[in-house]
Design a protein around this motif. Structure first.
Motif, PDB file in Angstrom:
ATOM      1  N   THR A   8       0.727  -1.180   0.055  1.00 32.63           N
ATOM      2  CA  THR A   8      -0.118   0.133   0.017  1.00 32.63           C
ATOM      3  C   THR A   8       0.952   1.107   0.080  1.00 32.63           C
ATOM      4  N   ALA A   9       0.352   2.372  -0.364  1.00 31.65           N
ATOM      5  CA  ALA A   9       1.243   3.484  -0.320  1.00 31.65           C
ATOM      6  C   ALA A   9       1.819   4.151   1.160  1.00 31.65           C
ATOM      7  N   GLU A  10       1.067   3.536   2.157  1.00 30.41           N
ATOM      8  CA  GLU A  10       1.556   3.684   3.551  1.00 30.41           C
ATOM      9  C   GLU A  10       2.609   3.010   3.828  1.00 30.41           C
ATOM     10  N   GLU A  11       2.621   1.613   3.516  1.00 32.96           N
ATOM     11  CA  GLU A  11       3.782   0.782   3.320  1.00 32.96           C
ATOM     12  C   GLU A  11       4.702   1.173   2.840  1.00 32.96           C
ATOM     13  N   VAL A  12       4.532   1.544   1.495  1.00 32.99           N
ATOM     14  CA  VAL A  12       5.787   1.983   0.681  1.00 32.99           C
ATOM     15  C   VAL A  12       6.307   3.077   1.615  1.00 32.99           C
ATOM     16  N   ASP A  13       5.909   4.050   2.079  1.00 32.82           N
ATOM     17  CA  ASP A  13       6.276   5.264   2.822  1.00 32.82           C
ATOM     18  C   ASP A  13       6.988   4.669   3.840  1.00 32.82           C
ATOM     19  N   GLU A  14       6.623   3.816   4.689  1.00 32.50           N
ATOM     20  CA  GLU A  14       7.306   3.190   5.969  1.00 32.50           C
ATOM     21  C   GLU A  14       8.621   2.190   5.569  1.00 32.50           C
TER      22      GLU A  14
END
Length: 306
Positions: free
Chosen positions: A236-242
């Motif tokens: 997900t976008a959040e996981e990519v950022d993390e």
């Protein structure tokens, strides 16, 4: 000075020698291994035997050059006009002695000290105590089939020693495990290295995705690794950022490993003739990198423009 010894300049080198100088007269040269097969330390007791051929500063310089540049014993013995056997004794003696002294100079930092010197880059991960990773060092093929099997690394396709390296958020080396054969897993070396016994409730470990160690952490200690996609085809976008955030911080343990392997005795195939002090060599090189500027400065040491 940086090229030949790893110290940033002559002033630091000389200051370190002055710190050691009062104890050097009591150094005993290494005399072999004890019944257990371990090196007999060369830093205890009163100095005995014939008068030294070289000064203490020359001996320290030789050892640092051997570590940093990776010069052969034959090369250094010719340069300093001593026998190869005597140079090997000097090297083993000083490696044991340096490890003893450097451990005193750079004790494992407390939780309070770590948080007081937390770099701004870790503001979203303010409880990070250590960033950990393993690295491997090539070693000559042992004659024993059992040892060959224990040191064979399927990752490197070579016989290796494996070491757990830990840095604090500033990127300074704070813990180096003993050497293990290359076949050991990251989880096993973390479990048996003793580093987990140094942690306290509220601490956080940052590691690569391959460190499946959450089940062996002490109570109150958490693990921060990049997220797994599971059965999904993408993050997900959040996981990519993390993942990006953790990778940008975890890279500092890789930079420290790079500093350690800049001691060129470690970036080639380590001869079996050094196997009896291989663990001491790695630890000494790791501690010596702490004389260089921190990879990340704490806020109070940063110079603001304007």
């Amino acid at each position: 000075m940086l090229f030949y010894t790893g110290f940033p300049d002559a002033k630091v080198f000389n200051s370190f020698y002055v710190y050691l100088s009062q104890k050097i007269e009591k150094l005993n040269y290494w005399r072999g291994q004890n019944e257990a097969g371990n090196s007999v330390p060369g830093y205890q007791g009163k100095k005995t035997g014939k008068k030294r051929t070289l000064t203490g500063k020359e001996e320290l310089f030789i050892v640092l050059v051997r570590l940093k540049v990776g010069l052969f014993v034959r090369d250094l013995s010719d340069r300093f006009h001593i026998s190869q056997g005597h140079l090997s004794k000097i090297f083993t003696t000083w490696i044991n002695y340096l490890l003893y002294e450097l451990q005193e100079l750079f004790p494992f930092p407390s939780q309070k000290m770590t948080r007081q010197n937390m770099p701004e880059e870790f503001k979203d991960y303010a409880t990070t105590r250590l960033i950990i990773d393993c690295t491997e060092i090539y070693v000559e093929v042992p004659s024993s089939m059992v040892v060959q099997s224990q040191t064979w690394s399927s990752y490197k396709h070579h016989n290796t020693f494996k070491i757990l390296i830990c840095v604090n958020p500033n990127g300074c080396g704070t813990f180096v495990s003993d050497l293990w054969g290359g076949r050991v897993s990251d989880k096993e070396i973390t479990k048996k290295s003793g580093v987990l016994d140094l942690l306290q409730p509220g601490d956080n470990l940052m590691a690569d995705r391959g460190f499946d160690i959450e089940t062996i952490l002490p109570a109150g200690v958490s693990l921060n690794i990049p997220p797994f996609p599971g059965g999904r085809s993408q993050f997900t976008a959040e996981e990519v950022d993390e993942t990006t955030k953790i990778a940008s911080l975890r890279i500092h343990v890789e930079r420290e490993i790079g500093r350690i392997k800049n001691y060129h005795l470690l970036d080639c195939v380590l001869p079996l003739s050094l196997a009896h002090v291989a663990g001491q060599i790695v630890k000494v090189c790791a501690y010596l990198t702490n004389f260089l500027p921190p990879l990340l400065l704490p806020p109070h040491m940063r110079v603001t423009k304007g």
